[in-house]
Design a protein around this motif. Sequence first.
Motif, mmCIF file in Angstrom:
data_model
loop_
_atom_site.group_PDB
_atom_site.id
_atom_site.type_symbol
_atom_site.label_atom_id
_atom_site.label_comp_id
_atom_site.label_asym_id
_atom_site.label_seq_id
_atom_site.Cartn_x
_atom_site.Cartn_y
_atom_site.Cartn_z
ATOM 1 N N PHE A 170 0.836 -1.195 0.000
ATOM 2 C CA PHE A 170 0.000 0.000 0.000
ATOM 3 C C PHE A 170 0.878 1.255 0.000
ATOM 4 N N GLY A 171 1.903 1.235 0.859
ATOM 5 C CA GLY A 171 2.799 2.389 0.938
ATOM 6 C C GLY A 171 3.505 2.651 -0.384
ATOM 7 N N VAL A 172 4.057 1.575 -0.979
ATOM 8 C CA VAL A 172 4.773 1.723 -2.243
ATOM 9 C C VAL A 172 3.822 2.233 -3.324
ATOM 10 N N ALA A 173 2.625 1.601 -3.410
ATOM 11 C CA ALA A 173 1.674 1.974 -4.464
ATOM 12 C C ALA A 173 1.177 3.402 -4.266
ATOM 13 N N LYS A 174 0.978 3.779 -3.001
ATOM 14 C CA LYS A 174 0.529 5.137 -2.739
ATOM 15 C C LYS A 174 1.589 6.119 -3.210
ATOM 16 N N GLY A 175 2.854 5.745 -2.964
ATOM 17 C CA GLY A 175 3.946 6.594 -3.415
ATOM 18 C C GLY A 175 3.939 6.777 -4.924
ATOM 19 N N PHE A 176 3.585 5.697 -5.649
ATOM 20 C CA PHE A 176 3.629 5.767 -7.111
ATOM 21 C C PHE A 176 2.416 6.482 -7.705
ATOM 22 N N THR A 177 1.320 6.596 -6.920
ATOM 23 C CA THR A 177 0.121 7.235 -7.461
ATOM 24 C C THR A 177 0.293 8.754 -7.430
ATOM 25 N N PRO A 178 -0.041 9.439 -8.520
ATOM 26 C CA PRO A 178 0.048 10.905 -8.495
ATOM 27 C C PRO A 178 -0.855 11.478 -7.398
ATOM 28 N N ILE A 179 -0.404 12.563 -6.774
ATOM 29 C CA ILE A 179 -1.087 13.099 -5.597
ATOM 30 C C ILE A 179 -2.575 13.340 -5.833
ATOM 31 N N GLU A 180 -2.930 13.876 -7.016
ATOM 32 C CA GLU A 180 -4.324 14.257 -7.215
ATOM 33 C C GLU A 180 -5.262 13.048 -7.288
ATOM 34 N N TYR A 181 -4.714 11.832 -7.565
ATOM 35 C CA TYR A 181 -5.583 10.657 -7.668
ATOM 36 C C TYR A 181 -5.581 9.814 -6.401
ATOM 37 N N ARG A 182 -4.770 10.213 -5.394
ATOM 38 C CA ARG A 182 -4.528 9.302 -4.273
ATOM 39 C C ARG A 182 -5.804 8.874 -3.560
#
Lengths: 326, 319
Positions: B163-175
């Motif tokens: 979850f942490g890694v994927a959240k990091g990879f998701t652009p901020i506006e879509y998080r």
Amino acid sequence: MLAFVIRRVFQSVLVLLVVGLVAFSMFRFVGDPIDNMLGQERTQADIDRLRADLGLDQPFVVQYFKFLEGAVQGNFGVSYRQGRPVATIIAERAPATLELAAVSGFLAISIGIGLGVFTAIRRDGIASNIIMTVSLIGVSLPTFLIGILLIYIFSVELDLLPSFGRGDTVMIGGWSTGFLTESGLKALILPSITLGLYQMTLIMRLVRSEMLEVLRQDYIRFARARGLRERSVNFRHALKNTLVPVITVTGLQLGSIIAFAIITETVFQWPGVGLLFINAIQFVDIPVMAAYLMLISVMFVAINLIVDLLYFAIDPRLRADRAGAH
Amino acid sequence: MAELSSETTRPQPAEPSAWARFRASDFYWKFRRSPVAMVSFAVTVLLVMSALLAPLIAPYDPFDPGSLNLMNGFSAPMQPNAFTGETFWLGTDDQGRDVFSTILYGMRISLFVGFAAVMFAMTLGVLLGLVAGYVGGWTETIIMRVADVQLTFPSILVAMLIFGVAKGFTPIEYRDQMAIWVLIIAIGLSDWVQFARVVRGATLVEKNKEYVQAAKLIGRRGPAIMLRHILPNVMSPVLVIATISLALAIIAEATLSFLGVGAPPTQPSLGTLIRIGQGFLFSGEWWILLFPAATLLALALSVNLLGDWLRDALNPRLK
């Protein structure tokens, strides 16, 4: 023997390299940390300076080697959120987690073995049945609900114990300990029970079933026939022979205690490494996340490697098996 | 031979319907003999149905700001509110949202994430297990090594890390929008190993049987043999694991959301509701915490008991 050891060590290093690659690619590909660190009022000069300070202006391969070099030395750069070196932050937080884990482990082992022996000896007693039923409920409750339940009973209703934090701590050469003050010890009680409960029930059930197995053996009957005291039969003869599997399982659970500390630390706002990691995920503080990822992987890989090698050392039958297989 | 011919001339009894065959089966008999199974099945069905029908059952839409009245905040269960006189079955939270309605909607999200994560884990695990078992060689070694390594880490930790890694990879506006899907992928990826191990084991047994040899002889290709011939024969343990995994996935989702690294506040699951409720524990508003927690427990426990029963009923060897 040697081939097996080399293969296991090689595997462990491979796992760590893969984890390292994941950790590094987070640095490389996750949005712009500059945005997170600098406020609204920033100049291009600020941005460039910070980019150079963090090494973000260098090519991929250079950054990767710098990362690996730093990781091996325990250097994971500067936290985006706190602006301080990650290694320093983790070093500050580690004593809290380690003390919590140590107390939980101690509780789990001592109470787990005690109750396990008790429920095995009095297997049909009312108390034993109550303990077994309660333990079943304890296993099926999620950790965070156990923590909340304990807070509700002991902090809100009875007002006996603190519900968050470590209490007063004393610094001993860079290690902050909560063992030496009254409030520190009080603060340890609820979190360590929450964290250790699952392992406690696991050890209890394991000891109980192993004891029941051993108590049926001939040498126990013989010990009784020799007129030895019940206590001596149960503890000196029976318990001793149940301990090998217990030690193995406990060893493997060591990692789980550190991992589940994340949940307990969040419930009790315990200022340890787990809470640090959760906050890092919430704020996408990549250096802290990467450091924790590497740290926990090294720990788990080491524990498993040691347990595997110990098996190998203890049980000669495995050697023949391993040589034949694969 | 005479017997056989007389058999064919005798009028055939009508083919029993699927329901009648089900009622006559061992499975149904075992089910009716187990009070635990019947109760947990009833509770599961009740909870799943009320989650599915939430828009019809829920007295309020907790996500429609127009229906909220801040004056209704902190109403105790079954007691008229001091300011507005309205009564709420399970009380309201700080923003005046009806706790009963938020639980129904929260359970929808918990169940959706749980189901989707298990489906994902099952698909991935079954496919990798089939390939590992059927193809063998290097493919098998790599898949099973990865599985072994992953098994040494607790799955909740794996889900958290993913979850942490994927959240990091998701652009901020879509998080926030993507959080639910990231959660599903994280929990799913943390849970495929069980499926892969069981399916690989079963495939190793099945692939040497005659029907597989026959399928090979008539020229069917590997993927067709795996999916059309072997897969149906390895599914029964898979279904058992899926049920138990569902309970684990629901708890994993609740834990992650409780820790604040799961469902976003805009789409609160049961875990998120418990997280919110914990804040009101000290000020005496116990209902904001208690009812979501009780619902989560009932859901996880009944699915878990059902899974345990299913395991014993379908395949005692798995125990």
